[in-house]
Design a protein around this motif. Structure first.
Motif, PDB file in Angstrom:
ATOM      1  N   VAL A 196       0.707  -1.342   0.050  1.00 42.49           N
ATOM      2  CA  VAL A 196       0.133  -0.088   0.112  1.00 42.49           C
ATOM      3  C   VAL A 196       0.973   1.394   0.253  1.00 42.49           C
ATOM      4  CG1 VAL A 196      -1.898   1.139   1.133  1.00 42.49           C
ATOM      5  CG2 VAL A 196      -1.669  -1.322   1.242  1.00 42.49           C
ATOM      6  N   LEU A 197       0.862   1.928  -1.067  1.00 42.20           N
ATOM      7  CA  LEU A 197       1.720   3.082  -1.096  1.00 42.20           C
ATOM      8  C   LEU A 197       0.979   4.412  -1.074  1.00 42.20           C
ATOM      9  CD1 LEU A 197       3.603   2.189  -4.582  1.00 42.20           C
ATOM     10  CD2 LEU A 197       4.198   1.597  -2.095  1.00 42.20           C
ATOM     11  N   TRP A 203       3.849   5.143  -8.562  1.00 37.30           N
ATOM     12  CA  TRP A 203       3.410   3.703  -8.589  1.00 37.30           C
ATOM     13  C   TRP A 203       3.590   3.124  -9.791  1.00 37.30           C
ATOM     14  CZ3 TRP A 203       0.094   1.876 -12.095  1.00 37.30           C
ATOM     15  CH2 TRP A 203      -0.705   2.813 -12.833  1.00 37.30           C
ATOM     16  N   GLN A 204       3.833   3.776 -10.790  1.00 41.27           N
ATOM     17  CA  GLN A 204       4.342   3.151 -12.135  1.00 41.27           C
ATOM     18  C   GLN A 204       5.782   2.554 -11.658  1.00 41.27           C
ATOM     19  OE1 GLN A 204       2.795   6.171 -11.917  1.00 41.27           O
ATOM     20  NE2 GLN A 204       1.503   6.607 -13.478  1.00 41.27           N
ATOM     21  N   ALA A 206       6.991   1.618  -8.967  1.00 44.43           N
ATOM     22  CA  ALA A 206       6.977   0.387  -8.345  1.00 44.43           C
ATOM     23  C   ALA A 206       6.343  -0.578  -8.915  1.00 44.43           C
ATOM     24  CB  ALA A 206       5.841   0.788  -6.953  1.00 44.43           C
ATOM     25  N   GLU A 207       5.379  -0.525  -9.843  1.00 43.88           N
ATOM     26  CA  GLU A 207       4.958  -1.584 -10.839  1.00 43.88           C
ATOM     27  C   GLU A 207       5.903  -2.340 -11.437  1.00 43.88           C
ATOM     28  OE1 GLU A 207       1.722  -2.062 -14.591  1.00 43.88           O
ATOM     29  OE2 GLU A 207       2.017  -0.046 -13.647  1.00 43.88           O
ATOM     30  N   LYS A 208       6.802  -1.268 -12.103  1.00 43.49           N
ATOM     31  CA  LYS A 208       8.049  -2.081 -13.115  1.00 43.49           C
ATOM     32  C   LYS A 208       8.803  -2.844 -11.986  1.00 43.49           C
ATOM     33  CE  LYS A 208      11.748  -0.715 -15.987  1.00 43.49           C
ATOM     34  NZ  LYS A 208      12.730   0.228 -16.521  1.00 43.49           N
ATOM     35  N   MET A 209       9.149  -2.450 -10.871  1.00 44.20           N
ATOM     36  CA  MET A 209       9.926  -3.097 -10.117  1.00 44.20           C
ATOM     37  C   MET A 209       9.233  -4.601  -9.701  1.00 44.20           C
ATOM     38  SD  MET A 209      11.142  -0.241  -7.487  1.00 44.20           S
ATOM     39  CE  MET A 209      11.767   1.295  -7.907  1.00 44.20           C
ATOM     40  N   ILE A 210       8.067  -4.444  -9.121  1.00 41.32           N
ATOM     41  CA  ILE A 210       7.031  -5.732  -8.691  1.00 41.32           C
ATOM     42  C   ILE A 210       7.030  -6.594  -9.890  1.00 41.32           C
ATOM     43  CG2 ILE A 210       4.937  -6.486  -7.850  1.00 41.32           C
ATOM     44  CD1 ILE A 210       4.745  -3.940  -6.339  1.00 41.32           C
ATOM     45  N   THR A 211       6.703  -6.451 -11.088  1.00 37.97           N
ATOM     46  CA  THR A 211       6.451  -7.178 -12.400  1.00 37.97           C
ATOM     47  C   THR A 211       7.713  -7.746 -12.805  1.00 37.97           C
ATOM     48  OG1 THR A 211       6.484  -5.220 -13.599  1.00 37.97           O
ATOM     49  CG2 THR A 211       4.510  -6.025 -13.134  1.00 37.97           C
ATOM     50  N   PHE A 244      -0.106  -8.793 -12.240  1.00 39.53           N
ATOM     51  CA  PHE A 244      -0.041  -7.431 -11.467  1.00 39.53           C
ATOM     52  C   PHE A 244      -1.553  -6.572 -11.370  1.00 39.53           C
ATOM     53  CE2 PHE A 244       0.741  -2.900 -11.463  1.00 39.53           C
ATOM     54  CZ  PHE A 244       1.471  -2.738 -10.117  1.00 39.53           C
ATOM     55  N   SER A 245      -1.752  -6.144 -10.495  1.00 42.61           N
ATOM     56  CA  SER A 245      -3.164  -5.467 -10.386  1.00 42.61           C
ATOM     57  C   SER A 245      -2.803  -4.112  -9.425  1.00 42.61           C
ATOM     58  CB  SER A 245      -4.128  -6.210  -9.617  1.00 42.61           C
ATOM     59  OG  SER A 245      -3.895  -6.585  -8.280  1.00 42.61           O
ATOM     60  N   VAL A 246      -3.762  -3.077  -9.685  1.00 41.64           N
ATOM     61  CA  VAL A 246      -3.765  -1.785  -8.855  1.00 41.64           C
ATOM     62  C   VAL A 246      -5.162  -1.471  -8.533  1.00 41.64           C
ATOM     63  CG1 VAL A 246      -3.207   0.507  -9.227  1.00 41.64           C
ATOM     64  CG2 VAL A 246      -1.855  -0.853 -10.549  1.00 41.64           C
ATOM     65  N   ASP A 247      -5.014  -0.955  -7.273  1.00 43.81           N
ATOM     66  CA  ASP A 247      -6.405  -0.868  -6.616  1.00 43.81           C
ATOM     67  C   ASP A 247      -6.128   0.216  -5.747  1.00 43.81           C
ATOM     68  OD1 ASP A 247      -9.171  -0.845  -6.024  1.00 43.81           O
ATOM     69  OD2 ASP A 247      -9.130  -2.942  -5.136  1.00 43.81           O
ATOM     70  N   THR A 248      -7.103   0.967  -4.970  1.00 43.74           N
ATOM     71  CA  THR A 248      -7.001   1.849  -4.084  1.00 43.74           C
ATOM     72  C   THR A 248      -8.053   1.607  -2.686  1.00 43.74           C
ATOM     73  OG1 THR A 248      -8.741   3.303  -5.284  1.00 43.74           O
ATOM     74  CG2 THR A 248      -6.432   3.682  -5.781  1.00 43.74           C
TER      75      THR A 248
END
Length: 299
Positions: A196-197, A203-204, A206-211, A244-248
């Motif tokens: 949770v950021l 967050w983009q 962070a998305e790259k690092m996680i994926t 990978f998924s994004v939510d709030t």
């Protein structure tokens, strides 16, 4: 009811009524019954006293007292039956009671043995499979004709790790409870890690690092195992790659990675991914983890 049983109970009733119609025999049987009960009670309390005096182990003493009590009660009932009923009728009645008791005991045994053959020969599950049944999760370590043994997993722990406890369950439980099996034809399950950021984080990035971490894990540890062991899944590798998924939510932006993992190594893989992803997220100045506000009420 079969005719021979009707005849038996008719003769039994007539014998009892004839006994009641003969006062002398009636009072003699009452006197003998009282004597038997008194002697049984004296014998029980005497042996119980000896057990209390000589047996220091509480559990053993309690078990011995239960056996003694049951034995004395059975012998007393049998003696009274012989007094009040003709000997041949008493023997028949005792045989019927024993038959009912054995049928009741064998019923549970038969159900367990039947369940054993269902498990073994219908390949319900096998040793090393992980199952969840009646809220219990564990790895199957033994299957006997009477019960199955599970090495408990989780059991209050946050990770999918063995607790060290062995749980025995009757085989018949498979007929009465819903059962989830892992590690049959497919040993892979889906797991998820999430972060949770804060809303102003990049967050983009962070998305790259996680994926990237997820894809690397898939190619190095999962892909070759799919090709080797699970051919019917290897044909669908595109659908099995990390997602990978994004939510709030109220706290911030929720980033989640869903990935395949062998159920036996779930905690290990999650730790490896966290060790790879967390340092990257922390070192990036544009990324901040969301901080939940804790309100303290003072009286």
């Amino acid at each position: 009811m079969p005719d021979f049983l009707k005849d038996y109970f008719t003769d039994l009733s007539e014998g009892l009524f004839s006994t009641l119609n003969t006062p002398d025999a009636y009072f003699n049987k009452i006197a003998l019954t009282v004597i038997v009960v008194v002697l049984a009670a004296l014998f029980y309390f005497l042996v119980k006293k000896l057990l209390t005096r000589n047996e220091t182990d509480f559990k053993k003493r309690l078990k011995s007292q239960k056996v003694l009590k049951s034995g004395v009660m059975v012998l007393t009932i049998l003696s009274i039956l012989f007094i009040w009923i003709q000997a041949i009728n008493a023997l028949i009645l005792i045989a019927l009671l024993i038959g009912v008791f054995l049928a009741f005991m064998v019923r549970g045994l038969t159900t367990n043995i039947t369940a054993y053959f269902v498990i073994k020969y219908w390949k319900y599950f096998e040793i090393s499979n992980r199952i969840e049944i009646n809220g219990i999760i564990g790895d199957v370590i033994d299957i006997t004709p009477i019960n199955l043994k599970l090495l408990e997993v989780r059991g209050g722990l946050s990770a999918d790790a063995n607790t060290g406890r062995v749980i025995k369950l009757p085989n018949s439980i498979i007929f009465n409870e819903s059962l989830e099996i892992v590690g049959g034809k497919n040993s892979f399950v889906w797991q998820e890690i999430s972060y949770v950021l804060s809303f102003d984080s990049d967050w983009q990035a962070a998305e790259k690092m996680i994926t990237e971490a997820g894809e690397t894990y898939f190619e190095e540890q999962v892909q070759h195992q799919l090709k080797k062991d699970i051919l019917h899944l290897s044909e669908q590798q595109a659908a099995l790659r990390p997602v990978f998924s994004v939510d709030t939510n109220d706290a911030g932006i929720v980033l989640a990675l869903r990935y395949l993992v062998d159920y036996q190594h779930g905690t290990q893989v999650k730790t490896e991914l966290q060790r790879k992803i967390l340092p990257q997220l922390i070192s990036c100045s544009a990324i901040e983890f969301a901080v939940l506000e804790v309100k303290v009420f003072r009286g």
